[in-house]
Design a protein around this motif. Structure first.
Motif, PDB file in Angstrom:
ATOM      1  N   SER A 196      75.017   9.606   1.338  1.00 42.12           N
ATOM      2  CA  SER A 196      73.698   9.049   1.644  1.00 42.12           C
ATOM      3  C   SER A 196      73.030   8.641   0.328  1.00 42.12           C
ATOM      4  O   SER A 196      73.545   8.905  -0.765  1.00 42.12           O
ATOM      5  N   LEU A 197      71.881   8.009   0.434  1.00 41.92           N
ATOM      6  CA  LEU A 197      71.165   7.508  -0.736  1.00 41.92           C
ATOM      7  C   LEU A 197      70.831   8.612  -1.737  1.00 41.92           C
ATOM      8  O   LEU A 197      70.991   8.415  -2.941  1.00 41.92           O
ATOM      9  N   GLY A 198      70.366   9.747  -1.259  1.00 37.11           N
ATOM     10  CA  GLY A 198      69.873  10.806  -2.150  1.00 37.11           C
ATOM     11  C   GLY A 198      70.870  11.261  -3.196  1.00 37.11           C
ATOM     12  O   GLY A 198      70.556  11.231  -4.398  1.00 37.11           O
ATOM     13  N   ALA A 233      71.573   8.420  -5.708  1.00 35.26           N
ATOM     14  CA  ALA A 233      70.416   8.215  -6.592  1.00 35.26           C
ATOM     15  C   ALA A 233      70.357   9.316  -7.642  1.00 35.26           C
ATOM     16  O   ALA A 233      70.125   9.047  -8.827  1.00 35.26           O
ATOM     17  N   SER A 234      70.606  10.538  -7.240  1.00 28.61           N
ATOM     18  CA  SER A 234      70.581  11.663  -8.178  1.00 28.61           C
ATOM     19  C   SER A 234      71.676  11.526  -9.234  1.00 28.61           C
ATOM     20  O   SER A 234      71.422  11.696 -10.430  1.00 28.61           O
ATOM     21  N   ASP A 260      65.651   6.313  -8.855  1.00 24.37           N
ATOM     22  CA  ASP A 260      64.900   6.653  -7.649  1.00 24.37           C
ATOM     23  C   ASP A 260      65.503   5.853  -6.490  1.00 24.37           C
ATOM     24  O   ASP A 260      66.266   4.897  -6.691  1.00 24.37           O
ATOM     25  N   ARG A 261      65.189   6.265  -5.286  1.00 25.06           N
ATOM     26  CA  ARG A 261      65.803   5.662  -4.100  1.00 25.06           C
ATOM     27  C   ARG A 261      65.465   4.175  -3.962  1.00 25.06           C
ATOM     28  O   ARG A 261      66.293   3.377  -3.536  1.00 25.06           O
ATOM     29  N   THR A 262      64.263   3.797  -4.357  1.00 26.64           N
ATOM     30  CA  THR A 262      63.854   2.387  -4.268  1.00 26.64           C
ATOM     31  C   THR A 262      64.686   1.529  -5.209  1.00 26.64           C
ATOM     32  O   THR A 262      65.150   0.443  -4.833  1.00 26.64           O
ATOM     33  N   LEU A 320      67.667   2.264  -6.367  1.00 27.33           N
ATOM     34  CA  LEU A 320      69.033   2.249  -5.843  1.00 27.33           C
ATOM     35  C   LEU A 320      69.153   1.244  -4.693  1.00 27.33           C
ATOM     36  O   LEU A 320      70.111   0.470  -4.648  1.00 27.33           O
ATOM     37  N   THR A 321      68.188   1.244  -3.792  1.00 27.85           N
ATOM     38  CA  THR A 321      68.215   0.311  -2.665  1.00 27.85           C
ATOM     39  C   THR A 321      68.252  -1.130  -3.169  1.00 27.85           C
ATOM     40  O   THR A 321      69.022  -1.961  -2.678  1.00 27.85           O
ATOM     41  N   ASN A 330      68.561   8.721   7.762  1.00 28.56           N
ATOM     42  CA  ASN A 330      69.397   8.574   6.558  1.00 28.56           C
ATOM     43  C   ASN A 330      70.212   7.293   6.608  1.00 28.56           C
ATOM     44  O   ASN A 330      70.568   6.818   7.684  1.00 28.56           O
ATOM     45  N   ARG A 331      70.533   6.804   5.441  1.00 31.78           N
ATOM     46  CA  ARG A 331      71.423   5.655   5.292  1.00 31.78           C
ATOM     47  C   ARG A 331      72.695   6.125   4.593  1.00 31.78           C
ATOM     48  O   ARG A 331      72.630   6.866   3.609  1.00 31.78           O
TER      49      ARG A 331
END
Length: 156
Positions: free
Chosen positions: A68-70, A73-74, A79-81, A83-84, A107-108
């Motif tokens: 997932s994104l989290g 990103a970590s 940050d998630r934005t 990364l998106t 979640n994505r």
């Protein structure tokens, strides 16, 4: 808004302090090195129409199960934005897909597509060559120890 503090000639920071910071600031030196390394890898990966950031992002998705994104990103310290936004050009190129997690629709899940795998197969040997060249630039440093130390600095 704060007002500027008037300074007299006697209250100015000595130029020697500037030189000290220039010569001793870890943040400055790490940032300069990071930019130089990024340029080196960007140039090497240019034939694949990839930046070093995109290469790292694709590599972070090369997992047995789509993350997932989290966690991504970590791993990438984004940050998630951000990364998106970074995923969008890779998604348009058909290298990754962003889908809904069937277990939690909020979640994505990020999937490395076959074209992404194929591109990594081509790019990894170039990355390995450039990495050997970079390691050779550090003759008095143990590159593995250096990476360990950098990971220690990057922990939140």
């Amino acid at each position: 808004m704060s007002k500027p503090i008037p300074l007299s000639a006697e209250s100015r920071l000595p130029f020697e302090t500037t030189l000290h910071v220039r010569d001793h600031c870890l943040c400055l030196h790490v940032q300069r090195a990071a930019r130089a390394l990024a340029r080196r890898f960007d140039e090497a990966l240019r034939p694949f129409d990839l930046t070093n950031q995109q290469f790292s992002l694709l590599m972070s998705l090369n997992r047995p199960q789509p993350p997932s994104l989290g966690p991504v990103a970590s791993l990438l310290a984004m940050d998630r934005t951000t990364l998106t936004a970074a995923l969008k050009p890779l998604e348009r190129r058909g290298l990754v897909s962003v889908g809904i997690d069937p277990e939690d629709r909020r979640n994505r899940l990020l999937t490395l597509l076959p074209a992404g795998h194929a591109l990594l197969l081509l790019a990894v040997p170039i990355w390995e060559r450039v990495h050997r060249e970079v390691d050779a630039l550090l003759p008095e440093t143990d590159p593995d120890r250096f990476r360990h130390d950098l990971r220690a600095l990057s922990r939140p």
